[in-house]
Design a protein around this motif. Structure first.
Motif, PDB file in Angstrom:
ATOM      1  N   LEU A 193       0.829  -1.213   0.000  1.00  0.00           N
ATOM      2  CA  LEU A 193       0.000   0.000   0.000  1.00  0.00           C
ATOM      3  C   LEU A 193       0.862   1.261   0.000  1.00  0.00           C
ATOM      4  O   LEU A 193       0.466   2.305  -0.483  1.00  0.00           O
ATOM      5  CB  LEU A 193      -0.924  -0.009   1.223  1.00  0.00           C
ATOM      6  N   ASN A 198      -4.291   8.675   0.697  1.00  0.00           N
ATOM      7  CA  ASN A 198      -5.201   8.282  -0.411  1.00  0.00           C
ATOM      8  C   ASN A 198      -5.468   6.772  -0.455  1.00  0.00           C
ATOM      9  O   ASN A 198      -5.633   6.200  -1.533  1.00  0.00           O
ATOM     10  CB  ASN A 198      -4.639   8.714  -1.776  1.00  0.00           C
ATOM     11  N   GLU A 232      -8.586   5.585  -2.426  1.00  0.00           N
ATOM     12  CA  GLU A 232      -8.416   5.650  -3.882  1.00  0.00           C
ATOM     13  C   GLU A 232      -7.555   4.475  -4.365  1.00  0.00           C
ATOM     14  O   GLU A 232      -7.876   3.815  -5.365  1.00  0.00           O
ATOM     15  CB  GLU A 232      -7.728   6.978  -4.217  1.00  0.00           C
ATOM     16  N   LYS A 233      -6.486   4.179  -3.631  1.00  0.00           N
ATOM     17  CA  LYS A 233      -5.599   3.062  -4.002  1.00  0.00           C
ATOM     18  C   LYS A 233      -6.376   1.745  -4.005  1.00  0.00           C
ATOM     19  O   LYS A 233      -6.234   0.915  -4.919  1.00  0.00           O
ATOM     20  CB  LYS A 233      -4.426   2.955  -3.019  1.00  0.00           C
ATOM     21  N   ASN A 278      -8.835   1.475  -6.918  1.00  0.00           N
ATOM     22  CA  ASN A 278      -8.127   1.065  -8.148  1.00  0.00           C
ATOM     23  C   ASN A 278      -7.839  -0.437  -8.135  1.00  0.00           C
ATOM     24  O   ASN A 278      -7.965  -1.117  -9.150  1.00  0.00           O
ATOM     25  CB  ASN A 278      -6.808   1.835  -8.291  1.00  0.00           C
ATOM     26  N   LEU A 331       0.799  -0.740  -4.907  1.00  0.00           N
ATOM     27  CA  LEU A 331      -0.101   0.404  -5.125  1.00  0.00           C
ATOM     28  C   LEU A 331       0.564   1.733  -4.755  1.00  0.00           C
ATOM     29  O   LEU A 331      -0.104   2.753  -4.660  1.00  0.00           O
ATOM     30  CB  LEU A 331      -1.371   0.242  -4.265  1.00  0.00           C
ATOM     31  N   LYS A 332       1.871   1.706  -4.517  1.00  0.00           N
ATOM     32  CA  LYS A 332       2.569   2.901  -4.016  1.00  0.00           C
ATOM     33  C   LYS A 332       2.541   4.069  -4.986  1.00  0.00           C
ATOM     34  O   LYS A 332       2.551   5.221  -4.584  1.00  0.00           O
ATOM     35  CB  LYS A 332       4.044   2.575  -3.734  1.00  0.00           C
ATOM     36  N   LYS A 354       1.188   6.625  -7.836  1.00  0.00           N
ATOM     37  CA  LYS A 354      -0.118   7.230  -8.110  1.00  0.00           C
ATOM     38  C   LYS A 354      -0.710   6.719  -9.419  1.00  0.00           C
ATOM     39  O   LYS A 354      -0.051   6.704 -10.460  1.00  0.00           O
ATOM     40  CB  LYS A 354       0.027   8.757  -8.146  1.00  0.00           C
ATOM     41  N   ASP A 355      -1.969   6.299  -9.315  1.00  0.00           N
ATOM     42  CA  ASP A 355      -2.762   5.883 -10.476  1.00  0.00           C
ATOM     43  C   ASP A 355      -2.156   4.751 -11.304  1.00  0.00           C
ATOM     44  O   ASP A 355      -2.417   4.643 -12.506  1.00  0.00           O
ATOM     45  CB  ASP A 355      -3.057   7.086 -11.399  1.00  0.00           C
ATOM     46  N   ILE A 407      -0.846   0.392 -10.956  1.00  0.00           N
ATOM     47  CA  ILE A 407      -0.664  -0.827 -10.175  1.00  0.00           C
ATOM     48  C   ILE A 407       0.479  -1.608 -10.821  1.00  0.00           C
ATOM     49  O   ILE A 407       0.425  -1.902 -12.019  1.00  0.00           O
ATOM     50  CB  ILE A 407      -1.965  -1.663 -10.146  1.00  0.00           C
TER      51      ILE A 407
END
Length: 200
Positions: A155, A160, A163-164, A167, A189-190, A192-193, A195
């Protein structure tokens, strides 16, 4: 009447006797219900107490117990975080079925970030069923261990996190039916936006 798991009626009577405020055989005008409440609130298993006198001449106690939502196991201590964001000790007579957080966990981190995350898990049926363990490493990076499959979900920070996880849920819905649960060893998931998955 109390849930026997955490605080029993006998526990309450013992606490009252030890506090020196036992109302038994005392005239009503010598019983201080406010002091009784304060004495019982010292117990870390108790969230709220209302003590009052009834017209029939008895003392009534209404006690709300804390409800554990996360268990912390760390070098800094083992305890539960309850639904109000405070700590409560591990009970010798009852183990709560809640997610476990382990690793490098300072108490401040536990009652803020981990508390908020535990509340989120409680409120979300999918993630509550999915996440079994939370591991916090030396950099306060968070790893999630799911109940199903053998992968680790990286994570990162709790920033956020909703949000993570949204996704990731989308990824589960779209990719997992095609490739199966056991295709990846790490889901990161580190960033942004995006994977990033590591195949086994």
């Amino acid at each position: 009447s109390l849930d026997k798991h955490f605080v029993s009626d006998l526990d309450v009577l013992t606490m009252i006797k030890h506090s020196g405020l036992n109302p038994v055989n005392k005239p009503m005008n010598r019983i201080n219900t406010f002091r009784l409440e304060k004495a019982l609130l010292k117990n870390e298993m108790i969230a709220q107490v209302a003590a009052y006198k009834t017209p029939s001449g008895t003392i009534r106690l209404e006690i709300a117990q804390k409800i554990p939502i996360l268990r912390i196991i760390s070098p800094q201590g083992n305890y539960y975080i309850d639904n109000l964001g405070t700590t409560m000790p591990i009970s010798t007579r009852y183990v709560a079925d809640v997610p476990i957080a382990s690793g490098n966990i300072e108490k401040r981190f536990a009652i803020t970030n981990l508390y908020k995350f535990a509340l989120f898990l409680q409120s979300d049926d999918f993630w509550n069923d999915q996440i079994e363990q939370i591991y916090v490493n030396q950099n306060n990076d968070v790893e999630l261990i799911p109940r199903v499959g053998e992968q680790v979900i990286m994570l990162g920070s709790f920033e956020n996190f909703e949000e993570k996880l949204a996704n990731l849920k989308l990824f589960y819905d779209q990719a997992v039916p095609k490739v199966g649960w056991d295709k990846y060893s790490i889901i990161n998931l580190k960033y942004k936006d995006q994977i990033v998955c590591t195949k086994k």
